[in-house]
Design a protein around this motif. Structure first.
Motif, PDB file in Angstrom:
ATOM      1  N   VAL A   1      25.193  -2.881  50.028  1.00 20.02           N
ATOM      2  CA  VAL A   1      24.487  -1.637  49.696  1.00 20.02           C
ATOM      3  C   VAL A   1      23.679  -1.823  48.415  1.00 20.02           C
ATOM      4  CG1 VAL A   1      24.759   0.780  49.064  1.00 20.02           C
ATOM      5  CG2 VAL A   1      26.153  -0.183  50.902  1.00 20.02           C
ATOM      6  N   ALA A   2      24.276  -2.481  47.419  1.00 17.20           N
ATOM      7  CA  ALA A   2      23.552  -2.720  46.168  1.00 17.20           C
ATOM      8  C   ALA A   2      22.344  -3.628  46.397  1.00 17.20           C
ATOM      9  CB  ALA A   2      24.488  -3.333  45.131  1.00 17.20           C
ATOM     10  N   VAL A   3      22.528  -4.646  47.243  1.00 18.13           N
ATOM     11  CA  VAL A   3      21.425  -5.564  47.550  1.00 18.13           C
ATOM     12  C   VAL A   3      20.279  -4.820  48.226  1.00 18.13           C
ATOM     13  CG1 VAL A   3      20.766  -7.496  49.033  1.00 18.13           C
ATOM     14  CG2 VAL A   3      22.863  -7.628  47.673  1.00 18.13           C
ATOM     15  N   VAL A   4      20.614  -4.014  49.220  1.00 19.32           N
ATOM     16  CA  VAL A   4      19.596  -3.276  49.966  1.00 19.32           C
ATOM     17  C   VAL A   4      18.881  -2.276  49.064  1.00 19.32           C
ATOM     18  CG1 VAL A   4      19.359  -1.465  51.711  1.00 19.32           C
ATOM     19  CG2 VAL A   4      20.534  -3.586  52.272  1.00 19.32           C
ATOM     20  N   ARG A   5      19.643  -1.611  48.208  1.00 22.19           N
ATOM     21  CA  ARG A   5      19.020  -0.636  47.308  1.00 22.19           C
ATOM     22  C   ARG A   5      17.973  -1.314  46.427  1.00 22.19           C
ATOM     23  NH1 ARG A   5      23.121   2.349  43.569  1.00 22.19           N
ATOM     24  NH2 ARG A   5      23.432   0.184  42.951  1.00 22.19           N
ATOM     25  N   GLU A   6      18.294  -2.485  45.899  1.00 21.37           N
ATOM     26  CA  GLU A   6      17.363  -3.178  45.011  1.00 21.37           C
ATOM     27  C   GLU A   6      16.116  -3.673  45.752  1.00 21.37           C
ATOM     28  OE1 GLU A   6      19.762  -6.190  43.282  1.00 21.37           O
ATOM     29  OE2 GLU A   6      20.929  -4.788  42.051  1.00 21.37           O
ATOM     30  N   GLU A   7      16.294  -4.102  46.988  1.00 23.54           N
ATOM     31  CA  GLU A   7      15.166  -4.659  47.727  1.00 23.54           C
ATOM     32  C   GLU A   7      14.338  -3.589  48.437  1.00 23.54           C
ATOM     33  OE1 GLU A   7      14.145  -7.605  47.463  1.00 23.54           O
ATOM     34  OE2 GLU A   7      15.865  -8.587  46.521  1.00 23.54           O
ATOM     35  N   ALA A   8      15.007  -2.589  48.991  1.00 22.50           N
ATOM     36  CA  ALA A   8      14.306  -1.615  49.830  1.00 22.50           C
ATOM     37  C   ALA A   8      13.740  -0.433  49.052  1.00 22.50           C
ATOM     38  CB  ALA A   8      15.238  -1.111  50.929  1.00 22.50           C
ATOM     39  N   ALA A   9      14.346  -0.092  47.915  1.00 20.21           N
ATOM     40  CA  ALA A   9      13.894   1.093  47.181  1.00 20.21           C
ATOM     41  C   ALA A   9      12.407   1.024  46.819  1.00 20.21           C
ATOM     42  CB  ALA A   9      14.754   1.300  45.933  1.00 20.21           C
ATOM     43  N   PRO A  10      11.892  -0.110  46.319  1.00 17.65           N
ATOM     44  CA  PRO A  10      10.449  -0.152  46.017  1.00 17.65           C
ATOM     45  C   PRO A  10       9.585   0.026  47.267  1.00 17.65           C
ATOM     46  CG  PRO A  10      11.610  -1.922  44.871  1.00 17.65           C
ATOM     47  CD  PRO A  10      12.582  -1.335  45.843  1.00 17.65           C
ATOM     48  N   ALA A  11      10.019  -0.539  48.382  1.00 16.47           N
ATOM     49  CA  ALA A  11       9.254  -0.391  49.623  1.00 16.47           C
ATOM     50  C   ALA A  11       9.250   1.060  50.083  1.00 16.47           C
ATOM     51  CB  ALA A  11       9.832  -1.295  50.704  1.00 16.47           C
ATOM     52  N   LEU A  12      10.418   1.697  49.969  1.00 15.03           N
ATOM     53  CA  LEU A  12      10.519   3.112  50.342  1.00 15.03           C
ATOM     54  C   LEU A  12       9.606   3.953  49.452  1.00 15.03           C
ATOM     55  CD1 LEU A  12      11.960   5.405  51.923  1.00 15.03           C
ATOM     56  CD2 LEU A  12      13.726   5.364  50.147  1.00 15.03           C
ATOM     57  N   ALA A  13       9.631   3.692  48.155  1.00 14.62           N
ATOM     58  CA  ALA A  13       8.788   4.447  47.225  1.00 14.62           C
ATOM     59  C   ALA A  13       7.307   4.218  47.506  1.00 14.62           C
ATOM     60  CB  ALA A  13       9.122   4.051  45.792  1.00 14.62           C
ATOM     61  N   ALA A  14       6.966   3.019  47.981  1.00 14.61           N
ATOM     62  CA  ALA A  14       5.567   2.688  48.265  1.00 14.61           C
ATOM     63  C   ALA A  14       5.116   3.210  49.622  1.00 14.61           C
ATOM     64  CB  ALA A  14       5.368   1.176  48.201  1.00 14.61           C
ATOM     65  N   GLY A  15       6.037   3.794  50.380  1.00 16.66           N
ATOM     66  CA  GLY A  15       5.675   4.361  51.680  1.00 16.66           C
ATOM     67  C   GLY A  15       5.578   3.340  52.799  1.00 16.66           C
TER      68      GLY A  15
END
Length: 310
Positions: free
Chosen positions: A212-226
């Motif tokens: 979960v921590a790994v995914v949060r770090e990798e996916a959060a910027p992509a999610l924020a970028a749409g």
């Protein structure tokens, strides 16, 4: 005013604003005794009765019982002693009333059948030791027989500590959190998450990040970028997360690993887990917990879109 001046009970009532009936009752109980009686046998009161009546009325309005008031005016106990004891009693009463209000607020907000209302009422009234036992039972069920050294810290981070003088929001949060600890499905999900976490870390030394921590770090910027999780733009994001997860659990980055990764994220993507962490932050007075739901949802959609057809 002459020390020999006397007031009838009616005069005393007009001077103090205390009804005649109340003065007579207090007089009969020895709290405000008459100084003497007139030629016709009617009670007469000296000037000191005005001061005494003011004190008695104040104490009664503050909720001090009549026997205690009588001891104060008789100077058997001091006013500060009574004030201290009564303040302590009021503190306990206020705590009880706030607890009841918290239960009613939760019931009004979420609705409850009679049996659930009774449960919420009992959970709100638990003593410190009982609250600790309730939470320990949940965490023991999740982590008790798992030997991973990192679980001690995770347990501490999941432990609510209701302060001695909680505010209304903390009481309401505790009531809802306590009910959640008794949810068998939530308990089973937390246990499954712990077992999966332990399996991923099996044989590893020291504290390591979970999926979960790994995914949060990798996916959060992509999610924020749409970035659309099913689009090709998500491929490098998912590749980085999968590669890190593969290193974390010592497995190759292949279809089996990605199915395993998907299963871990689906287990973690439980709205009750998010709610528990949100309530925990309120109870403990921590900053609001970050919701992992958007990142988990994005990552799960990305993985599912790339799973091979059966």
């Amino acid at each position: 005013m002459d020390d020999g001046e006397r007031y009838s009970i009616g005069d005393l009532a007009r001077r103090t604003g205390v009804p005649v009936k109340t003065i007579r009752f207090w007089s009969d109980r020895g709290v405000v005794p008459p100084t003497d009686r007139g030629p016709t046998g009617h009670r007469r009161y000296g000037p000191e009765a005005v001061t005494r009546l003011d004190l008695v009325r104040t104490l009664r309005e503050l909720g001090v019982d009549l026997p205690t008031v009588r001891r104060v005016v008789a100077r058997e106990i001091t006013l500060p002693e009574v004030a201290s004891a009564h303040a302590d009693a009021l503190t306990a009463q206020i705590r009880l009333l706030r607890s009841r209000r918290a239960v009613l607020t939760v019931i009004a907000r979420k609705g409850a059948a009679p049996d659930r209302a009774d449960l919420l009422h009992r959970l709100a009234g638990l003593a410190v030791r009982e609250r600790r036992r309730l939470v320990d039972d949940l965490l023991d069920a999740a982590f008790g027989d798992l030997t991973d050294p990192g679980f001690a810290g995770i347990r501490r981070s999941l432990t609510p500590e209701l302060p001695d003088d909680p505010d209304d929001g903390q009481i309401e949060a505790w009531v809802e959190l306590a009910e959640l600890t008794l949810d068998p499905s939530f308990r089973a999900g937390l246990r499954r998450l712990a077992e999966q976490h332990a399996a991923d870390r099996s044989g590893a030394d020291g504290v390591r990040r979970d999926v979960v921590a790994v995914v949060r770090e990798e996916a959060a910027p992509a999610l924020a970028a749409g970035v659309d999780p099913v689009s090709p733009d998500a491929d490098p994001v998912l590749a980085r997360a999968a590669a890190r997860y593969a290193r974390l659990c010592g497995r190759p980055d292949d279809a089996d690993l990605r199915r395993r990764m998907l299963g871990r994220l689906e287990t973690a993507h439980d709205p009750r887990r998010d709610r528990y962490l949100e309530l925990l932050s309120v109870v403990n007075g921590w900053p609001p917990a970050e919701s992992l739901a958007p990142v988990l949802d994005w990552s799960i959609r990305a993985l599912r879109a790339r799973q091979p057809l059966p």
